[in-house]
Design an enzyme around this catalytic site. Structure first.
Site, short mmCIF file in Angstrom:
data_model
loop_
_atom_site.label_atom_id
_atom_site.label_comp_id
_atom_site.label_asym_id
_atom_site.label_seq_id
_atom_site.Cartn_x
_atom_site.Cartn_y
_atom_site.Cartn_z
CB SER A 134 -1.09 -3.35 7.29
OG SER A 134 -0.04 -4.07 7.89
CG HIS A 180 -2.81 -7.90 7.29
ND1 HIS A 180 -2.58 -8.11 5.94
CD2 HIS A 180 -1.94 -6.92 7.66
CE1 HIS A 180 -1.62 -7.30 5.53
NE2 HIS A 180 -1.22 -6.57 6.56
#
Length: 276
Positions: A134, A180
């Site tokens: 991610s 992220h």
């Protein structure tokens, strides 16, 4: 007809985004190995030696396990985790790779992954266990925003996706918002370096020669663009990216040093908590 569709898929998708598909294959293959070791395909294979030895636990960097900074980006905790990430990689990766080219895409992906690891080391709990693609995928999300801006298309769609992901990351427990954020920022910067920096350099050098003066036509006195090759211009994009890479390396080295100091102080191995 079916054969024609398969040929069209191979030509237009696989051949134009080979790195994206290679990354998907590698991630899925490693997930299968981890699942077999851990005895489960649906949930986190906590009994897998490969998973335990490769996820990013910042504290373990203090014991010299530096490979976790990279390998953690190819590990996943459960079927839903890898399914969501691989779908996002499939959607975003193809667009970004076709826009930047495979070499630039590969560099952007790895730097985004490492940037996500750097932010985890600096801002997450030392005993947290972080894994998943991610961080790199959020780098692709940042790159996609740059591509949309470069094309002068509507940004409302990509902005909505970014906002939704931020909200989910904040509201949902167990998600590494640090990875992220780090991945997104670096993906945005690297894509900007590859797309906008060469444009700016080309525009400037069209007005000025390499010595800094303006070039004029000797007959008419009109200002002329200085000759500049695409190789010269693109070098600025790679050079800017190199500066970003150096900054990430410095952050990683400093983070590792921080963990080494923590280990020397605590002198024990902590029990990790899982984040994705």
């Amino acid at each position: 007809m079916a054969a024609a569709r398969r040929a069209d898929f191979t030509t237009n998708t696989v051949m134009k985004s080979p790195v994206t598909w290679l990354l998907i294959i590698v991630n899925v293959a490693l997930y299968i190995v981890v699942s077999v070791q851990g005895g489960t395909f649906l949930h986190a294979a906590v009994d897998s030696q490969l998973l335990n030895d490769t996820v990013l636990v910042p504290y373990m960097l203090g014991f010299g396990e530096y490979w976790r900074l990279l390998t953690s980006g190819f590990m996943h905790f459960g079927l839903l985790h890898i399914a969501f990430n691989m779908y996002a990689l499939w959607v975003l990766g193809r667009d970004v790779e076709m826009a930047l080219g495979s070499a630039r895409f590969c560099v952007l992906y790895i730097l985004s992954l490492l940037a996500g690891s750097a932010t985890v080391v600096w801002y997450a709990d030392p005993d947290s266990a972080t894994a998943g693609a991610s961080g790199a995928i959020f780098g692709l999300l940042g790159a996609e925003l740059i591509v949309v801006l470069a094309l002068k298309a509507k940004v409302s769609g990509i902005i909505t996706v970014i906002v939704l992901n931020v909200v989910i990351g904040v509201a949902q427990p167990g998600i590494s918002i640090q990875a992220h954020l780090g991945g997104f920022v670096v993906g945005f910067l690297v894509a900007g370096a590859f797309i906008f920096v060469p444009r700016w350099v080309a525009a400037i050098r069209q007005r000025h020669n390499t010595g800094g003066g303006v070039v004029y036509d000797p007959q008419t006195g009109e200002q002329l663009p200085a000759y500049v090759t695409s190789k010269q211009v693109n070098a600025w994009g790679w050079g800017t990216t190199a500066i970003i890479a150096i900054a990430i390396m410095i952050a990683l080295v400093a983070g590792v040093d921080k963990m080494q100091q923590l280990v020397s102080t605590a002198g024990e191995v902590l029990s990790p908590t899982v984040t994705v």
